[in-house]
Scaffold this motif. Structure first.
Motif, PDB file in Angstrom:
ATOM      1  N   VAL A   1       8.662  19.571   4.295  1.00  0.00           N
ATOM      2  CA  VAL A   1       8.594  20.204   5.614  1.00  0.00           C
ATOM      3  C   VAL A   1       7.815  19.335   6.584  1.00  0.00           C
ATOM      4  O   VAL A   1       8.239  19.088   7.720  1.00  0.00           O
ATOM      5  CB  VAL A   1       7.975  21.607   5.489  1.00  0.00           C
ATOM      6  CG1 VAL A   1       7.839  22.283   6.859  1.00  0.00           C
ATOM      7  CG2 VAL A   1       8.815  22.487   4.556  1.00  0.00           C
ATOM      8  N   SER A   2       6.675  18.848   6.133  1.00  0.00           N
ATOM      9  CA  SER A   2       5.815  18.031   7.016  1.00  0.00           C
ATOM     10  C   SER A   2       5.156  16.911   6.185  1.00  0.00           C
ATOM     11  O   SER A   2       5.076  16.990   4.949  1.00  0.00           O
ATOM     12  CB  SER A   2       4.736  18.907   7.656  1.00  0.00           C
ATOM     13  OG  SER A   2       3.885  19.477   6.659  1.00  0.00           O
ATOM     14  N   THR A   3       4.627  15.926   6.917  1.00  0.00           N
ATOM     15  CA  THR A   3       3.956  14.785   6.265  1.00  0.00           C
ATOM     16  C   THR A   3       2.626  15.240   5.727  1.00  0.00           C
ATOM     17  O   THR A   3       1.804  15.811   6.468  1.00  0.00           O
ATOM     18  CB  THR A   3       3.727  13.624   7.258  1.00  0.00           C
ATOM     19  OG1 THR A   3       4.995  13.264   7.805  1.00  0.00           O
ATOM     20  CG2 THR A   3       3.095  12.444   6.574  1.00  0.00           C
ATOM     21  N   PRO A   4       2.363  15.016   4.429  1.00  0.00           N
ATOM     22  CA  PRO A   4       1.072  15.443   3.881  1.00  0.00           C
ATOM     23  C   PRO A   4      -0.062  14.583   4.443  1.00  0.00           C
ATOM     24  O   PRO A   4       0.110  13.405   4.763  1.00  0.00           O
ATOM     25  CB  PRO A   4       1.253  15.245   2.377  1.00  0.00           C
ATOM     26  CG  PRO A   4       2.362  14.299   2.200  1.00  0.00           C
ATOM     27  CD  PRO A   4       3.238  14.418   3.418  1.00  0.00           C
ATOM     28  N   ASP A   5      -1.200  15.249   4.577  1.00  0.00           N
ATOM     29  CA  ASP A   5      -2.379  14.527   5.078  1.00  0.00           C
ATOM     30  C   ASP A   5      -3.174  13.844   3.963  1.00  0.00           C
ATOM     31  O   ASP A   5      -4.284  13.383   4.153  1.00  0.00           O
ATOM     32  CB  ASP A   5      -3.278  15.495   5.830  1.00  0.00           C
ATOM     33  CG  ASP A   5      -3.681  16.700   4.982  1.00  0.00           C
ATOM     34  OD1 ASP A   5      -3.174  16.791   3.827  1.00  0.00           O
ATOM     35  OD2 ASP A   5      -4.508  17.484   5.408  1.00  0.00           O
ATOM     36  N   ASP A   6      -2.635  13.775   2.799  1.00  0.00           N
ATOM     37  CA  ASP A   6      -3.316  13.088   1.674  1.00  0.00           C
ATOM     38  C   ASP A   6      -3.090  11.590   1.814  1.00  0.00           C
ATOM     39  O   ASP A   6      -1.943  11.114   1.830  1.00  0.00           O
ATOM     40  CB  ASP A   6      -2.752  13.612   0.366  1.00  0.00           C
ATOM     41  CG  ASP A   6      -3.500  13.089  -0.856  1.00  0.00           C
ATOM     42  OD1 ASP A   6      -4.507  12.358  -0.647  1.00  0.00           O
ATOM     43  OD2 ASP A   6      -3.085  13.364  -1.991  1.00  0.00           O
TER      44      ASP A   6
END
Length: 673
Positions: A648-653
């Protein structure tokens, strides 16, 4: 032919009678002998005969005296010998006395022979007058002497005569004192030379005194004239059949001393009897002196040294104790060339080398002797300081060389190879005498080099008589013991390997070392400023205040440039570190410590550059993992919820991509629990 007067002499004991067969007195034929008569019978005849004899003797004596005939009386019987010497004739007339007779000769001498009747022995009577010219006005010794002519010839004046067999040539009558015609100057030179040489041949004297003469004729004439005066004599011949001459007696020595200007005590002996065996050693010494005086015979040889009067032979020196003597064969004094005295030993190869080497030991003992100095400048000094070596006082001159006077060894009497071996043998046996004492300076970087002190050493020069005669004393003929090769006399006298020579070698070594050091320093020039250092290593104060030794390297920098370069590098490193910190701080942090990926600030392991994209831990955590042997870091596998959320969205990891990659590379089943 003049009338022959005759006189009959009768003694009282044995009165001879006149033979009846004898011719009358006035008619006696010339040259006829008077035979002795038989003894007469006593009586009247004896008385008449005796009276006639006495009257005849008296009458004829008066008549002959008036006729200016020469008369003399018999010393035994009282008889009268009568002679007549007419002008232009040199014959003696016959007289009588004591039953004897006198025979005349053309040379003007008469001999009275004993016939057995009288007591007179054989006697010579000279009819000539004295050869010494009588001064004008002096009376004659006897009236029977010939009257002097009107014109008296001066003594010693030569009378010129013309010879028919040699037209155009003038002959001079020689004087009676020197009948061989030698000059006074030549006789003086011969006396002086014999006073030096003691024994010599005419050929040696001619080469020394008259070298340009075609032959030795004038020398032999002078020797014969001196022999007539009893000043010289000849004892024998050499092996080459040359007559040897020497001074004769005290008169010869005194005459030679006047010529040489020396006292009689310094003249030595006359060498009487030396010529009977050929005088071989004296001839070798004479040849050595001739080679010194005349120089070499080669075309390019140097000249000689001094004259024959500069030499002395038969000189004796007493050693301390007064029992032993040192007697050199010859002594040369040549201060004009810088040689105040030179002792010469001539070896004819008839003596063992050990005995020749022993002579040099005696020379050193002689040269060590000291005497009181007569220098007024030393009068106020201590008595021990006023002593000098005797040779400095005996032979004054420019003694500029240290050590003792030199001794020359001249060998002869063998082949070249044997003479060379003999010189080497004598050098080895006398090494202690000429070698000197070894000295060195340990502080100098001399590689074990040093020098020898020759203050107590005797300089020995060796050569052969053949080389000396060919090249002369100033040619390259002398081998100085202790030096290689052959040198001239003055070069050989210089002391080799002394302190001055060592100083020269040391200076050369130091100069070479300095040059090498300069060349090495040029290679150590500063790469930044080009400064050439003086030393390879220097000491400086470091940043912390401690004393630091700085060693230059080829292509390096000086201390100042090194300090500046270090500071510049430190500034650049700090700037780079700051830039790396800023860059690494913007990257993802360390997985383990969650700190900067570049490491802790100020730590030794801190990265000074940007970290690589695949780095997951800081340097400190990597080191700890390696120490604990934990193996490579594997990130955990993403869960299904995280995978759906990532769609769904780019992970912030920040490690998401690495976790996905590790999940593919390291499945869950292959991972360690």
């Amino acid at each position: 032919m003049p009338w022959w007067p005759w006189l009959v002499c009768r003694t009282a004991s044995v009165p001879p009678a006149v033979s009846p067969s004898a011719a009358p007195t006035g008619h006696l034929a010339p040259g006829r002998r008077i035979r002795p008569a038989q003894r007469p019978n006593p009586g009247r005849r004896r008385i008449l005969t005796t009276l006639f004899s006495r009257l005849s003797a008296f009458g004829f004596g008066l008549w002959l005296w008036r006729c200016r005939l020469v008369g003399s009386g018999c010393c035994t019987c009282g008889g009268l010998f009568l002679f007549s010497r007419p002008a232009g004739a040199g014959r003696a007339l016959v007289g009588g006395g004591g039953g004897g007779r006198i025979r005349g000769s053309g040379r003007g001498r008469g001999t009275r022979a004993n016939n057995g009747l009288g007591g007179c022995q054989e006697r010579r009577i000279s009819l000539r007058g004295s050869s010494r010219p009588r001064p004008p006005g002096e009376a004659r010794e006897h009236p029977s002497e010939p009257r002097p002519t009107r014109r008296q010839r001066r003594p010693g004046r030569r009378r010129r005569t013309r010879r028919a067999d040699r037209p155009g040539r003038t002959a001079y009558r020689r004087g009676t004192a020197n009948p061989n015609g030698s000059t006074t100057a030549l006789r003086a030179d011969v006396l002086g030379a014999l006073g030096v040489l003691k024994v010599a041949t005419a050929d040696q004297l001619q080469r020394l005194l008259r070298p340009r003469a075609a032959s030795n004729t004038v020398i032999r004439q002078a020797l014969r004239d001196l022999a007539l005066h009893g000043l010289v004599a000849s004892d024998g011949n050499t092996r080459d059949r040359h007559k040897t001459w020497r001074l004769e007696g005290t008169a010869g020595l005194e005459a030679a001393s006047h010529v040489l200007g020396l006292p009689r005590a310094d003249m030595g002996s006359t060498a009487r009897g030396a010529g009977r065996s050929g005088a071989q050693h004296a001839m070798a010494v004479n040849e050595t002196i001739s080679a010194f005086v005349l120089g070499g015979t080669a075309s390019e040889a140097a000249g000689g040294v001094g004259t024959v009067t500069d030499w002395a032979t038969e000189v004796e020196f007493l050693l301390p104790g007064g029992r032993r003597k040192v007697r050199p064969d010859a002594v040369l004094q040549a201060p004009e060339i810088g040689v105040p005295v030179l002792m010469v030993e001539v070896d004819r190869s008839t003596m063992a080398p050990e005995r020749v080497a022993a002579k040099f030991t005696a020379y050193r003992e002689l040269f060590r002797t000291k005497v009181k100095s007569t220098d007024p400048a030393l009068a106020e000094q201590d008595p021990t300081d006023r002593t000098v070596h005797w040779w400095r006082r005996t032979y004054p001159g420019p003694h500029t060389r240290p050590g003792y006077p030199p001794v020359a060894l001249v060998v002869t009497g063998a082949g070249p190879v044997a003479l060379a071996g003999r010189q080497e043998a004598v050098a080895d046996l006398s090494a202690e005498i000429w070698r000197g004492q070894w000295w060195t300076v340990p502080q100098d970087d001399n590689e074990g080099d040093g020098w020898r002190e020759y203050d107590d050493a005797v300089p020995i020069l060796a050569t052969t008589l053949e080389l000396l005669a060919e090249h002369g004393p100033l040619g390259p003929v002398w081998w100085r013991y202790g030096r290689p090769g052959r040198h001239s006399l003055l070069d050989a006298l210089e002391n080799p390997n002394n302190r001055a020579a060592y100083n020269q070698r040391q200076k050369a070594r130091e100069k070479k070392a300095r040059q090498e050091h300069r060349d090495w320093m040029r290679t150590l020039a500063c790469a930044d400023c080009g400064n050439i250092p003086k030393e390879e290593s220097t000491w400086h104060y470091g940043p912390d205040g401690r004393h630091v030794e700085w060693t230059r390297q080829p292509g390096g920098r000086c201390w100042t440039c090194h300090q500046e370069h270090t500071e510049r590098l430190e500034r650049e490193a700090q700037e780079q570190l700051e830039a790396a910190r800023a860059v690494n701080a913007a990257l993802r942090p360390c997985w383990t410590c969650r700190g900067s990926i570049g490491g802790k600030e100020g730590s030794k392991l801190e990265l000074t550059e940007k970290a690589s994209p695949d780095r997951l831990e800081c340097p400190q955590c990597e080191q700890d993992r390696a120490v604990k042997d934990l193996g490579p870091l594997v990130l955990p596998t993403p869960t299904k919820r995280e995978q759906v959320a990532a769609l769904v969205s780019t992970p912030d990891d920040p490690w998401w991509e690495v976790r996905v990659l590790h999940a593919k590379l390291y499945p869950v089943r292959s991972r360690k629990a």
